[in-house]
Write an enzyme that holds these catalytic residues in place. Structure first.
Site, PDB file in Angstrom:
ATOM      1  N   ASP A   1       1.066  -1.400  -0.174  1.00  0.00           N
ATOM      2  CA  ASP A   1       0.211   0.607   0.328  1.00  0.00           C
ATOM      3  C   ASP A   1       1.062   1.277   0.289  1.00  0.00           C
ATOM      4  OD1 ASP A   1      -1.874  -2.072   0.015  1.00  0.00           O
ATOM      5  OD2 ASP A   1      -2.529  -1.369   2.158  1.00  0.00           O
TER       6      ASP A   1
ATOM      7  N   LYS B   1      -0.533   4.162  -8.033  1.00  0.00           N
ATOM      8  CA  LYS B   1      -0.595   5.847  -8.586  1.00  0.00           C
ATOM      9  C   LYS B   1       0.371   6.532  -9.186  1.00  0.00           C
ATOM     10  CE  LYS B   1       1.553  10.075  -8.310  1.00  0.00           C
ATOM     11  NZ  LYS B   1       1.261  11.409  -7.012  1.00  0.00           N
TER      12      LYS B   1
ATOM     13  N   THR C   1      -4.350   2.164  -6.117  1.00  0.00           N
ATOM     14  CA  THR C   1      -5.085   2.343  -6.544  1.00  0.00           C
ATOM     15  C   THR C   1      -4.856   3.573  -7.430  1.00  0.00           C
ATOM     16  OG1 THR C   1      -6.096   2.562  -4.260  1.00  0.00           O
ATOM     17  CG2 THR C   1      -6.778   4.315  -5.706  1.00  0.00           C
TER      18      THR C   1
ATOM     19  N   ARG D   1       1.967 -29.528  -5.489  1.00  0.00           N
ATOM     20  CA  ARG D   1       1.734 -29.909  -7.645  1.00  0.00           C
ATOM     21  C   ARG D   1       0.142 -30.287  -6.726  1.00  0.00           C
ATOM     22  NH1 ARG D   1       6.163 -33.481  -6.122  1.00  0.00           N
ATOM     23  NH2 ARG D   1       5.292 -33.268  -3.522  1.00  0.00           N
TER      24      ARG D   1
ATOM     25  N   GLN E   1       1.950  -5.839  -3.295  1.00  0.00           N
ATOM     26  CA  GLN E   1       2.051  -6.118  -1.746  1.00  0.00           C
ATOM     27  C   GLN E   1       3.886  -4.728  -1.885  1.00  0.00           C
ATOM     28  OE1 GLN E   1       1.220  -9.506  -2.797  1.00  0.00           O
ATOM     29  NE2 GLN E   1      -0.784  -8.768  -3.293  1.00  0.00           N
TER      30      GLN E   1
ATOM     31  N   ARG F   1     -10.290  -2.531   6.439  1.00  0.00           N
ATOM     32  CA  ARG F   1      -9.350  -2.673   7.398  1.00  0.00           C
ATOM     33  C   ARG F   1      -8.608  -1.740   7.670  1.00  0.00           C
ATOM     34  NH1 ARG F   1      -6.028  -7.652   7.562  1.00  0.00           N
ATOM     35  NH2 ARG F   1      -6.220  -7.400   5.133  1.00  0.00           N
TER      36      ARG F   1
HETATM   37  P1  GDP Z   1      -0.628   0.339  -3.678  1.00  0.00           P
HETATM   38  O1  GDP Z   1      -1.763  -1.090  -2.424  1.00  0.00           O
HETATM   39  O2  GDP Z   1       0.805   0.525  -3.334  1.00  0.00           O
HETATM   40  O3  GDP Z   1      -0.608   1.131  -4.899  1.00  0.00           O
HETATM   41  O4  GDP Z   1      -1.752   1.425  -2.749  1.00  0.00           O
HETATM   42  P2  GDP Z   1      -2.657   1.507  -2.127  1.00  0.00           P
HETATM   43  O5  GDP Z   1      -3.695   1.882  -3.418  1.00  0.00           O
HETATM   44  O6  GDP Z   1      -3.414   0.519  -1.267  1.00  0.00           O
HETATM   45  O7  GDP Z   1      -3.105   2.422  -1.332  1.00  0.00           O
HETATM   46  C1  GDP Z   1      -2.335   4.273  -1.396  1.00  0.00           C
HETATM   47  C2  GDP Z   1      -3.037   5.224  -1.652  1.00  0.00           C
HETATM   48  O8  GDP Z   1      -2.451   6.317  -1.060  1.00  0.00           O
HETATM   49  C3  GDP Z   1      -3.749   5.423  -1.822  1.00  0.00           C
HETATM   50  O9  GDP Z   1      -5.450   6.122  -1.579  1.00  0.00           O
HETATM   51  C4  GDP Z   1      -3.819   6.413  -3.024  1.00  0.00           C
HETATM   52  O10 GDP Z   1      -4.111   7.439  -3.541  1.00  0.00           O
HETATM   53  C5  GDP Z   1      -2.934   7.165  -2.023  1.00  0.00           C
HETATM   54  N1  GDP Z   1      -1.782   8.169  -2.558  1.00  0.00           N
HETATM   55  C6  GDP Z   1      -0.873   7.605  -4.094  1.00  0.00           C
HETATM   56  N2  GDP Z   1       0.356   8.777  -3.560  1.00  0.00           N
HETATM   57  C7  GDP Z   1      -0.201   9.827  -2.444  1.00  0.00           C
HETATM   58  C8  GDP Z   1       0.108  10.831  -2.277  1.00  0.00           C
HETATM   59  O11 GDP Z   1       1.489  11.517  -2.448  1.00  0.00           O
HETATM   60  N3  GDP Z   1      -0.679  11.504  -1.237  1.00  0.00           N
HETATM   61  C9  GDP Z   1      -2.293  11.731  -0.685  1.00  0.00           C
HETATM   62  N4  GDP Z   1      -2.777  12.423   0.263  1.00  0.00           N
HETATM   63  N5  GDP Z   1      -2.257  10.243  -1.424  1.00  0.00           N
HETATM   64  C10 GDP Z   1      -1.248   9.608  -1.697  1.00  0.00           C
HETATM   65  P1  IMO Z   2      -1.364  -3.953  -1.995  1.00  0.00           P
HETATM   66  O1  IMO Z   2      -0.617  -4.541  -3.635  1.00  0.00           O
HETATM   67  C1  IMO Z   2      -1.029  -4.497   2.120  1.00  0.00           C
HETATM   68  C2  IMO Z   2      -0.758  -8.487   4.049  1.00  0.00           C
HETATM   69  C3  IMO Z   2      -2.523  -8.519   4.819  1.00  0.00           C
HETATM   70  C4  IMO Z   2      -1.477  -9.736   5.530  1.00  0.00           C
HETATM   71  C5  IMO Z   2      -0.534 -11.056   4.868  1.00  0.00           C
HETATM   72  C6  IMO Z   2      -0.935 -12.308   4.214  1.00  0.00           C
HETATM   73  O2  IMO Z   2      -2.314  -3.349  -1.941  1.00  0.00           O
HETATM   74  O3  IMO Z   2      -0.175  -3.303  -2.274  1.00  0.00           O
HETATM   75  P2  IMO Z   2      -3.076 -12.520   2.076  1.00  0.00           P
HETATM   76  O4  IMO Z   2      -4.266 -12.169   1.734  1.00  0.00           O
HETATM   77  O5  IMO Z   2      -1.535 -12.217   1.458  1.00  0.00           O
HETATM   78  O6  IMO Z   2      -2.630 -14.473   2.591  1.00  0.00           O
HETATM   79  O7  IMO Z   2      -2.576 -11.680   3.472  1.00  0.00           O
HETATM   80  O8  IMO Z   2      -0.145  -9.901   3.393  1.00  0.00           O
HETATM   81  N1  IMO Z   2      -1.248  -8.084   2.887  1.00  0.00           N
HETATM   82  C7  IMO Z   2      -1.179  -6.759   1.841  1.00  0.00           C
HETATM   83  N2  IMO Z   2      -1.113  -5.708   3.138  1.00  0.00           N
HETATM   84  N3  IMO Z   2      -1.037  -4.262   0.507  1.00  0.00           N
HETATM   85  C8  IMO Z   2      -0.852  -5.380   0.314  1.00  0.00           C
HETATM   86  O9  IMO Z   2      -1.226  -5.165  -0.722  1.00  0.00           O
HETATM   87  C9  IMO Z   2      -1.232  -6.975   0.990  1.00  0.00           C
HETATM   88  N4  IMO Z   2      -1.724  -8.026   0.060  1.00  0.00           N
HETATM   89  C10 IMO Z   2      -1.329  -8.713   1.441  1.00  0.00           C
HETATM   90  O10 IMO Z   2      -3.228  -7.985   5.509  1.00  0.00           O
HETATM   91  O11 IMO Z   2      -1.127  -9.132   6.128  1.00  0.00           O
HETATM   92 MG    MG Z   3      -2.823  -1.346  -1.768  1.00  0.00          MG
END
Ligand code: GDP
Ligand code: IMO
Ligand code: MG
Length: 431
Positions: A14, A19, A43, A141, A220, A301
């Site tokens: 995350d 982005k 996102t 497997r 991840q 969450r």
């Molecule tokens: P990812 O899983 O790594 O693609 O990240 P996520 O999408 O799960 O979470 C990142 C969140 O931060 C999203 O809601 C984005 O829209 C937001 N985001 C990304 N870059 C920035 C930033 O520079 N500033 C702010 N305030 N939000 C950001």
């Molecule tokens: P993106 O690509 C944040 C976390 C789960 C849990 C652990 C194992 O959006 O960054 P799983 O369902 O993979 O067996 O869960 O890994 N987890 C993530 N946390 N961003 C993710 O993906 C995640 N994918 C899995 O919360 O702790």
């Molecule tokens: Mg994410």
């Protein structure tokens, strides 16, 4: 010049990979997802419109890019079809631009049943998307691959065997029942496969023959990597650079021409259980969560929040051999009077600067912080170095000097245009 680019998560997921991949995709011809599955939530915000991608590569939002779902992924067919159809309904033509590996494994409903059951004993805090059990079946497997679906008899037999195995496990080990129906599962899988069948191919050969520029989109993050992360509180794939070759089927030498970048927030978050040395369990943690809107893109969450952990980030720099870091969400720190970064761990009276493997050690480490004066000014949408407050620059410069890696780009907000280069690469972003 290195033509291909790998974008990884440097922390616990995350970080803002979606982005960053989206905006960089303007410069690439194909974008590849190669590990994980619908546990990912990437996102992208374009002109106020929000897209969250779980299985498709984020780059698919650009009309010129091709998207690859490579063999290392575990694919929930139902969700994949839904994700494609949803994008189509929002006016994006995606069907003809997607290539799905015939070697990718399926996530079946019984994997989700097991995911929930396993969580009852020894909680990891998974996304409950069936990811761990699907990889268990793959390595045990017993998995079903997309290529198997060409042979209905074989598919039926595999599903029957697996369902019986899961049934036994549920009843005899967990004393529970499930309500899965073999015929229904088989029919639904065949129906969904029928919809994507034309897009299924040998993506390894496809990539080897492809002459355009390719961006590899990690899911991840390094600290969730099955081998290099905070085991067992990790996901079930190699989310670090280690996952590239087995996730794509491409030889390691293929990546010698690639740039390796990772995305990190200016602070740290994690979802689910597991060690998190810099977690803030008080008002400042909540302030990070609210200002950063730190709620899971897949499960909703609340994310655990804390200061930037440079010891963990250094681990990511080393494991991934990073050429550059992309920093996101500096703007979330804008109203903090003091900002901190962890520069070492104290464990049993000793200071360590490397990330330990043992869970027991990790649970005992105490972060050693360096304190920075907060800038108390708006950095959102800044477009150059000169627009950043001196205190913010000092924070960025310290991160670079500690990690010995360049911050190539700063993301200054969730929108596609909210970023600027600190060290612009030789290739330019197409407008
Ligand atoms: P990812 O899983 O790594 O693609 O990240 P996520 O999408 O799960 O979470 C990142 C969140 O931060 C999203 O809601 C984005 O829209 C937001 N985001 C990304 N870059 C920035 C930033 O520079 N500033 C702010 N305030 N939000 C950001
Ligand atoms: P993106 O690509 C944040 C976390 C789960 C849990 C652990 C194992 O959006 O960054 P799983 O369902 O993979 O067996 O869960 O890994 N987890 C993530 N946390 N961003 C993710 O993906 C995640 N994918 C899995 O919360 O702790
Ligand atoms: Mg994410």
């Amino acid at each position: 010049m290195k033509e291909n680019l790998v974008i990884l998560g440097a922390q616990w997921g995350d970080e803002g990979k979606g982005k960053v991949v989206d905006l960089l995709s303007a410069d690439f011809d194909a974008v590849v997802r190669y590990q994980g599955g619908s546990n990912a939530g990437h996102t992208v915000v374009v002109g106020g419109e929000k897209f969250v991608l779980h299985l498709l590569p984020t780059g698919i939002l650009h009309e010129h890019t091709l998207g690859v779902v490579a063999q290392g992924m575990v694919v929930d067919l139902e969700l994949l079809v839904r994700e494609i159809e949803e994008l189509e309904s929002r006016g994006l033509k995606v069907w003809d631009r997607i290539f799905i590996s015939d070697r990718a494994h399926l996530v079946m409903p019984y994997h989700k049943v097991l995911d929930a059951l396993f969580e009852k004993k020894g909680k990891i805090g998974t996304t409950l998307r069936g990811i761990g059990p699907s990889y268990m079946f793959k390595y045990g497997r017993k998995g079903i691959r997309l290529c198997d679906l060409e042979d209905p008899d074989r598919t039926y037999r595999l599903m029957k065997e697996n369902l019986e195995f899961v049934q036994d496990l549920c009843e005899k080990v967990y004393c529970e029942n499930h309500s899965l129906d073999l015929e229904e599962m088989f029919d639904k899988t065949r129906e969904n496969y029928g919809k994507i069948r034309e897009r299924v191919t040998d993506t390894t050969r496809w990539l080897l023959q492809f002459e355009g520029k390719v961006l590899f989109e990690g899911a991840q993050g390094t600290m969730l990597d099955i081998d290099m992360g905070t085991y067992p509180y990790v996901t079930s794939s190699n989310a670090s650079a280690l996952g590239l070759s087995n996730g794509t089927g491409l030889p390691p030498a293929y990546f010698s021409r690639a740039n390796f970048w990772a995305v990190s927030k200016a602070y740290t978050t994690r979802v689910g259980e597991g060690p998190f040395p810099t977690e803030l369990l008080e008002e400042r943690g909540e302030r990070l969560r609210e200002r950063g809107r730190e709620y899971g893109a897949t499960t909703g969450r609340p994310r655990r929040c804390g200061w930037l952990d440079l010891v963990a980030l250094k681990h990511a720099v080393e494991v991934n051999g990073l050429d550059g870091l992309v920093l996101t969400k500096l703007d979330v720190l804008d109203d903090f009077e003091e900002v901190k970064a962890c520069i070492a761990y104290e464990v049993d009276g000793r200071f360590i600067e490397h990330f330990p493997a043992g869970l027991d050690t990790l649970q005992r480490v105490k972060p050693v912080y360096r304190s920075f004066k907060g800038w108390l000014r708006d950095t959102r949408s800044a477009k150059s170095f000169s627009e950043l407050p001196q205190e913010a620059l000092e924070y960025l410069q310290f991160i670079e000097s500690y990690l010995k890696v360049r911050i190539v780009m700063l993301s200054t907000g969730p929108e596609r245009e909210e970023y600027f280069w600190l060290h612009e690469p030789a290739w330019k972003v197409r407008s």
